[in-house]
Motif scaffolding. Structure first.
Motif, PDB file in Angstrom:
ATOM      1  N   GLU A  20       1.370   4.215   1.342  1.00 20.26           N
ATOM      2  CA  GLU A  20       1.176   4.859   2.523  1.00 20.26           C
ATOM      3  C   GLU A  20       2.344   5.627   2.681  1.00 20.26           C
ATOM      4  O   GLU A  20       3.421   5.710   2.502  1.00 20.26           O
ATOM      5  CB  GLU A  20       0.593   4.037   3.724  1.00 20.26           C
ATOM      6  N   ARG A  37     -14.170  -0.426   9.930  1.00 21.53           N
ATOM      7  CA  ARG A  37     -12.896  -1.074   9.270  1.00 21.53           C
ATOM      8  C   ARG A  37     -12.830  -0.313   7.826  1.00 21.53           C
ATOM      9  O   ARG A  37     -13.847   0.290   7.415  1.00 21.53           O
ATOM     10  CB  ARG A  37     -13.110  -2.527   9.268  1.00 21.53           C
ATOM     11  N   GLN A  61       1.105  -9.911   5.766  1.00 27.56           N
ATOM     12  CA  GLN A  61      -0.177 -10.265   6.292  1.00 27.56           C
ATOM     13  C   GLN A  61      -0.204 -11.718   6.298  1.00 27.56           C
ATOM     14  O   GLN A  61       0.245 -12.412   5.507  1.00 27.56           O
ATOM     15  CB  GLN A  61      -1.274  -9.559   5.762  1.00 27.56           C
ATOM     16  N   ARG A  70       1.000  -1.120   0.060  1.00 21.01           N
ATOM     17  CA  ARG A  70      -0.182   0.145   0.068  1.00 21.01           C
ATOM     18  C   ARG A  70       0.861   1.266  -0.134  1.00 21.01           C
ATOM     19  O   ARG A  70       1.845   1.317   0.839  1.00 21.01           O
ATOM     20  CB  ARG A  70      -0.819   0.085   1.182  1.00 21.01           C
ATOM     21  N   GLY A 104      -1.279  -8.220  10.833  1.00 21.77           N
ATOM     22  CA  GLY A 104      -0.148  -7.624  10.336  1.00 21.77           C
ATOM     23  C   GLY A 104       1.069  -8.045  10.975  1.00 21.77           C
ATOM     24  O   GLY A 104       1.498  -7.944  12.322  1.00 21.77           O
ATOM     25  N   ARG A 115       3.607  -5.502  12.470  1.00 22.75           N
ATOM     26  CA  ARG A 115       3.171  -4.973  13.805  1.00 22.75           C
ATOM     27  C   ARG A 115       3.415  -5.955  15.125  1.00 22.75           C
ATOM     28  O   ARG A 115       3.624  -5.567  16.320  1.00 22.75           O
ATOM     29  CB  ARG A 115       1.627  -4.374  13.815  1.00 22.75           C
ATOM     30  N   PHE A 167       4.373  -4.615   3.638  1.00 16.47           N
ATOM     31  CA  PHE A 167       4.035  -5.343   4.666  1.00 16.47           C
ATOM     32  C   PHE A 167       3.681  -6.613   4.628  1.00 16.47           C
ATOM     33  O   PHE A 167       3.276  -7.081   3.623  1.00 16.47           O
ATOM     34  CB  PHE A 167       3.153  -4.264   5.495  1.00 16.47           C
ATOM     35  N   ALA A 211      -3.615  -1.096  15.715  1.00 15.69           N
ATOM     36  CA  ALA A 211      -4.229  -2.553  15.520  1.00 15.69           C
ATOM     37  C   ALA A 211      -3.289  -3.499  14.675  1.00 15.69           C
ATOM     38  O   ALA A 211      -2.565  -3.086  13.950  1.00 15.69           O
ATOM     39  CB  ALA A 211      -5.270  -1.925  14.379  1.00 15.69           C
ATOM     40  N   VAL A 212      -3.324  -4.679  15.373  1.00 15.60           N
ATOM     41  CA  VAL A 212      -2.396  -5.654  14.952  1.00 15.60           C
ATOM     42  C   VAL A 212      -3.057  -6.574  13.792  1.00 15.60           C
ATOM     43  O   VAL A 212      -2.635  -7.385  13.239  1.00 15.60           O
ATOM     44  CB  VAL A 212      -1.964  -6.551  16.023  1.00 15.60           C
ATOM     45  N   GLY A 213      -4.489  -6.250  13.769  1.00 13.91           N
ATOM     46  CA  GLY A 213      -5.216  -7.131  12.753  1.00 13.91           C
ATOM     47  C   GLY A 213      -6.851  -7.046  12.744  1.00 13.91           C
ATOM     48  O   GLY A 213      -7.098  -6.383  13.914  1.00 13.91           O
ATOM     49  N   GLY A 243       5.399   0.788  12.133  1.00 19.34           N
ATOM     50  CA  GLY A 243       4.220   0.058  11.919  1.00 19.34           C
ATOM     51  C   GLY A 243       3.370   0.375  10.703  1.00 19.34           C
ATOM     52  O   GLY A 243       2.375  -0.287  10.687  1.00 19.34           O
ATOM     53  N   ARG A 244       3.978   1.115   9.965  1.00 22.98           N
ATOM     54  CA  ARG A 244       3.334   1.233   8.647  1.00 22.98           C
ATOM     55  C   ARG A 244       4.166   1.358   7.329  1.00 22.98           C
ATOM     56  O   ARG A 244       4.982   2.479   7.224  1.00 22.98           O
ATOM     57  CB  ARG A 244       2.334   2.666   8.781  1.00 22.98           C
ATOM     58  N   ARG A 245       4.153   0.351   6.759  1.00 22.86           N
ATOM     59  CA  ARG A 245       5.182   0.214   5.720  1.00 22.86           C
ATOM     60  C   ARG A 245       4.451   0.285   4.416  1.00 22.86           C
ATOM     61  O   ARG A 245       3.286  -0.061   4.243  1.00 22.86           O
ATOM     62  CB  ARG A 245       5.755  -1.066   5.681  1.00 22.86           C
TER      63      ARG A 245
HETATM   64  P1  AMP Z   1      -6.467  -4.004   6.981  1.00 19.58           P
HETATM   65  O1  AMP Z   1      -6.241  -5.230   5.657  1.00 19.58           O
HETATM   66  O2  AMP Z   1      -6.168  -2.691   6.653  1.00 19.58           O
HETATM   67  O3  AMP Z   1      -7.591  -4.752   7.897  1.00 19.58           O
HETATM   68  O4  AMP Z   1      -5.253  -4.399   7.793  1.00 19.58           O
HETATM   69  C1  AMP Z   1      -5.096  -5.777   8.688  1.00 19.58           C
HETATM   70  C2  AMP Z   1      -3.735  -5.501   9.474  1.00 19.58           C
HETATM   71  O5  AMP Z   1      -2.641  -5.520   8.541  1.00 19.58           O
HETATM   72  C3  AMP Z   1      -3.659  -4.110  10.343  1.00 19.58           C
HETATM   73  O6  AMP Z   1      -4.207  -4.300  11.440  1.00 19.58           O
HETATM   74  C4  AMP Z   1      -2.235  -4.119  10.331  1.00 19.58           C
HETATM   75  O7  AMP Z   1      -1.656  -4.945  11.489  1.00 19.58           O
HETATM   76  C5  AMP Z   1      -1.468  -4.438   8.987  1.00 19.58           C
HETATM   77  N1  AMP Z   1      -1.429  -3.530   8.151  1.00 19.58           N
HETATM   78  C6  AMP Z   1      -2.407  -2.777   7.236  1.00 19.58           C
HETATM   79  N2  AMP Z   1      -1.440  -1.957   6.456  1.00 19.58           N
HETATM   80  C7  AMP Z   1      -0.356  -2.070   6.866  1.00 19.58           C
HETATM   81  C8  AMP Z   1       0.936  -1.251   6.730  1.00 19.58           C
HETATM   82  N3  AMP Z   1       0.910  -0.276   5.562  1.00 19.58           N
HETATM   83  N4  AMP Z   1       1.911  -1.403   7.324  1.00 19.58           N
HETATM   84  C9  AMP Z   1       2.010  -2.328   8.170  1.00 19.58           C
HETATM   85  N5  AMP Z   1       0.983  -3.289   8.724  1.00 19.58           N
HETATM   86  C10 AMP Z   1      -0.473  -3.011   8.150  1.00 19.58           C
END
Ligand code: AMP
Length: 403
Positions: free
Chosen positions: A111, A252, A123, A109, A302, A305, A121, A275-277, A116-118
């Protein structure tokens, strides 16, 4: 000339990568235990899959996708999430009836990178498809919780909400939209822009929370079927001994969710990224993608995280180091024997002095140093507690007894 990795991406190696290895192998273990076999889908998908699946007005689709034309002129996107691809794969497979799949891999993504935001990343997640009843929601919610708990995420909390379905959500969205229009003077610019296109997402806005305390709540507007489902999920999760809090503002960021939504929070992490997931039900997604109606529920966690919140492992990646007094060719043979017996061991292949080999063992901080003295001689097994002679063929048993 040297190159840097692209912004928001990282190189990862030992010892830091050790924590990743452990957390990922724990994932294989837990997801397998709950009956989720591996599902692997391409990292690259057609752009349209995410536009339709994730939703045209979501931030992920409007601002964060790595989209480009391939050499054949097709628009493709590096996957920003896992559910759309897995549901697509399930529909293509022709499988009928309940189906489980677990995945693990890199996602992308665009971002603003921070802790914690890459931009790339990792999943892990599961999808449980063609299942309607609340037991499936509870099973999935529990798996995520048990896994995160056993990974050691400190101050773990589970938040649960219901977003209703195509029966009751449109009515609620209309009520919410009216309410938000009346509050325009107090809302931020981003929220105002969302009132028409996706008012639910306004509930997610951190800065506008004070304005939203009295906003109408989805839980008060659920139809009977959604309400029963929600109550049943909560009762089942409680019965499994998994603690949770109801969070009525939890919407969400992805459009496909219906009914149950949930999030796992590691309170120890910095607030913006704690949020870890998260996950939820997405009963309408398969149809949105052109498939037959297929209810489903899943989550994504994630790993970046999770590792951040668990902290680095100080355990070395090797159990033992082999020091050879007779050169590297012998060490190669001896190490091969030990490795086939299940011992985790490394050695110096460059023929350095015995002293230098001991130095290498200390640098890696191994718990056990094995000294090979020559054919017919026992191995000199050295630990912090002392040393002892063990015949080569008994060394692996010595390790087994030790643990
Ligand atoms: P989501 O798909 O947005 O519901 O994200 C689920 C989980 O993925 C989040 O809670 C994060 O732990 C992790 N996550 C989502 N985006 C990122 C990101 N840009 N960098 C690191 N972890 C991410």
């Amino acid at each position: 000339m040297t190159f840097q990795p692209p912004k928001g991406t990282d190189d990862l190696m030992a010892p830091q990568s050790q924590a990743w290895r452990e957390v990922l192998s724990l994932w294989d273990d837990w997801s397998g235990r709950y009956g989720f076999p591996l599902v692997m889908t391409p990292v690259l998908e057609s752009t349209e899959l995410f536009r339709r699946g994730v939703g045209d007005t979501t931030e992920v689709v409007t601002k964060q996708m790595y989209t480009f034309e391939d050499r054949g002129g097709r628009s493709v996107t590096l996957r920003p999430e896992g559910t759309a691809g897995v549901v697509r794969a399930y529909l293509n497979s022709g499988h009928q009836g309940a189906w489980k799949g677990a995945y693990s891999g890199p996602f992308f993504r665009y971002e603003r990178p921070q802790g914690g935001r890459r931009r790339q990343f990792w999943q892990v997640g599961v999808e449980y498809l063609d299942v309607e009843g609340p037991a499936a929601d509870a099973e999935v919610v529990e798996l995520g919780y048990r896994y995160l708990e056993s990974a050691g995420v400190p101050n773990l909390e589970l938040l649960i909400n219901s977003l209703g379905d195509s029966e009751c959500r449109p009515g609620y969205v209309a009520v919410l939209r009216d309410y938000l229009r009346g509050k325009e003077a107090e809302l931020g610019e981003d929220s105002i822009g969302l009132i028409d296109v996706n008012p639910l997402r306004v509930l997610d806005s951190k800065p506008d929370q004070p304005v939203l305390v009295d906003a109408p709540r989805m839980v008060d507007n659920l139809c009977d079927a959604c309400s029963r489902h929600f109550e049943a999920v909560k009762t089942l999760v409680e019965g499994l001994g998994v603690p949770f809090t109801e969070d009525h503002g939890l919407v969400r960021g992805l459009d496909y969710y219906t009914r149950t939504t949930f999030e796992y929070v590691g309170r120890q992490l910095d607030t913006a990224q704690n949020a870890v997931g998260g996950g939820g039900r997405y009963d309408g997604l398969a149809e949105t993608l052109g498939g037959r109606p297929t209810p489903g529920v899943g989550f994504a966690l994630g790993i970046d995280r999770i590792v951040l919140s668990v902290g680095e492992l100080d355990r070395p990646y090797l159990e033992a180091y082999l020091v050879s007094e007779t050169g590297p060719e012998d060490a190669l043979q001896v190490a091969s024997r030990l490795r086939r017996d299940g011992v985790n061991v490394d050695f110096d292949s460059e023929g350095r002095s015995v002293k230098a080999q001991f130095r290498a063992a200390r640098r890696i901080d191994v718990a056990v140093t094995l000294v090979w003295k020559g054919e017919g001689e026992p191995i000199d097994v050295q630990t912090k507690g002392g040393r002892q002679d063990v015949p080569l063929e008994e060394v692996s048993d010595w390790f087994k007894e030790r643990t």
